[in-house]
Design a protein around this motif. Structure first.
Motif, PDB file in Angstrom:
ATOM      1  N   ILE A  42      27.408  -0.978 -36.956  1.00  0.00           N
ATOM      2  CA  ILE A  42      26.950   0.404 -36.873  1.00  0.00           C
ATOM      3  C   ILE A  42      25.596   0.378 -36.180  1.00  0.00           C
ATOM      4  O   ILE A  42      24.794  -0.528 -36.410  1.00  0.00           O
ATOM      5  CB  ILE A  42      26.834   1.022 -38.275  1.00  0.00           C
ATOM      6  N   LEU A  43      25.331   1.349 -35.325  1.00  0.00           N
ATOM      7  CA  LEU A  43      24.067   1.355 -34.586  1.00  0.00           C
ATOM      8  C   LEU A  43      22.879   1.690 -35.468  1.00  0.00           C
ATOM      9  O   LEU A  43      21.827   1.065 -35.366  1.00  0.00           O
ATOM     10  CB  LEU A  43      24.139   2.339 -33.415  1.00  0.00           C
ATOM     11  N   ASP A  44      23.015   2.681 -36.316  1.00  0.00           N
ATOM     12  CA  ASP A  44      21.887   3.065 -37.172  1.00  0.00           C
ATOM     13  C   ASP A  44      22.356   3.119 -38.626  1.00  0.00           C
ATOM     14  O   ASP A  44      23.087   4.010 -39.019  1.00  0.00           O
ATOM     15  CB  ASP A  44      21.284   4.399 -36.749  1.00  0.00           C
ATOM     16  N   TYR A  45      21.928   2.150 -39.401  1.00  0.00           N
ATOM     17  CA  TYR A  45      22.340   2.052 -40.794  1.00  0.00           C
ATOM     18  C   TYR A  45      21.595   3.067 -41.653  1.00  0.00           C
ATOM     19  O   TYR A  45      20.440   3.407 -41.385  1.00  0.00           O
ATOM     20  CB  TYR A  45      22.064   0.644 -41.324  1.00  0.00           C
ATOM     21  N   ALA A  46      22.254   3.545 -42.723  1.00  0.00           N
ATOM     22  CA  ALA A  46      21.637   4.503 -43.639  1.00  0.00           C
ATOM     23  C   ALA A  46      20.555   3.816 -44.468  1.00  0.00           C
ATOM     24  O   ALA A  46      19.541   4.414 -44.796  1.00  0.00           O
ATOM     25  CB  ALA A  46      22.693   5.117 -44.553  1.00  0.00           C
ATOM     26  N   TYR A  47      20.763   2.556 -44.810  1.00  0.00           N
ATOM     27  CA  TYR A  47      19.804   1.798 -45.605  1.00  0.00           C
ATOM     28  C   TYR A  47      19.217   0.698 -44.723  1.00  0.00           C
ATOM     29  O   TYR A  47      19.970  -0.091 -44.151  1.00  0.00           O
ATOM     30  CB  TYR A  47      20.498   1.194 -46.825  1.00  0.00           C
ATOM     31  N   PRO A  48      17.898   0.639 -44.574  1.00  0.00           N
ATOM     32  CA  PRO A  48      17.316  -0.332 -43.644  1.00  0.00           C
ATOM     33  C   PRO A  48      17.566  -1.790 -44.002  1.00  0.00           C
ATOM     34  O   PRO A  48      17.514  -2.656 -43.138  1.00  0.00           O
ATOM     35  CB  PRO A  48      15.815  -0.014 -43.684  1.00  0.00           C
ATOM     36  N   GLY A  49      17.889  -2.088 -45.253  1.00  0.00           N
ATOM     37  CA  GLY A  49      18.128  -3.467 -45.659  1.00  0.00           C
ATOM     38  C   GLY A  49      19.396  -4.062 -45.084  1.00  0.00           C
ATOM     39  O   GLY A  49      19.624  -5.265 -45.193  1.00  0.00           O
ATOM     40  N   SER A  51      20.282  -3.836 -41.780  1.00  0.00           N
ATOM     41  CA  SER A  51      20.168  -4.163 -40.358  1.00  0.00           C
ATOM     42  C   SER A  51      19.790  -5.636 -40.158  1.00  0.00           C
ATOM     43  O   SER A  51      19.140  -6.252 -40.993  1.00  0.00           O
ATOM     44  CB  SER A  51      19.127  -3.265 -39.684  1.00  0.00           C
ATOM     45  N   ARG A  52      20.217  -6.174 -39.038  1.00  0.00           N
ATOM     46  CA  ARG A  52      19.942  -7.582 -38.730  1.00  0.00           C
ATOM     47  C   ARG A  52      18.449  -7.861 -38.596  1.00  0.00           C
ATOM     48  O   ARG A  52      17.973  -8.918 -38.970  1.00  0.00           O
ATOM     49  CB  ARG A  52      20.644  -7.979 -37.441  1.00  0.00           C
TER      50      ARG A  52
END
Length: 95
Positions: A42-49, A51-52
């Motif tokens: 997903i390009l923009d995750y709802a929860y920042p934790g 993301s890579r």
């Protein structure tokens, strides 16, 4: 019309197709490169934790001596997310 070129966050490949929507309604994509073996992202995750970039920052901060609570506070994520990521990396390291 603006065309956006997507790159796979895992292999940097350009063979990307739409792959449905997440439960939050965000667009999901699938990489069709052979190196990725069909991974989705997903390009923009709802929860920042999730993301890579944040996962990499967790490891970098741990290697520089930051504690779990300090890392969680700085990155605006849960301490349990920090612990889970560190356990994953420790488990992969021991194999």
């Amino acid at each position: 019309m603006i065309k956006q070129v997507l790159h796979c966050p895992n292999c940097q490949g350009k063979d990307i197709v739409k792959h449905g929507k997440s439960p939050e309604g965000k667009q999901r994509y699938k990489c069709r490169e052979t190196a990725c073996d069909g991974r989705t992202f997903i390009l923009d995750y709802a929860y920042p934790g999730q993301s890579r970039m944040v996962k990499k920052q967790i490891l970098d901060m741990a290697l520089n001596g930051s504690g779990v609570r300090d890392t969680a506070r700085v990155l605006h994520i849960s301490p349990s997310t920090v612990i889970r990521e560190l356990k994953k990396k420790n488990h992969n390291y021991n194999k």
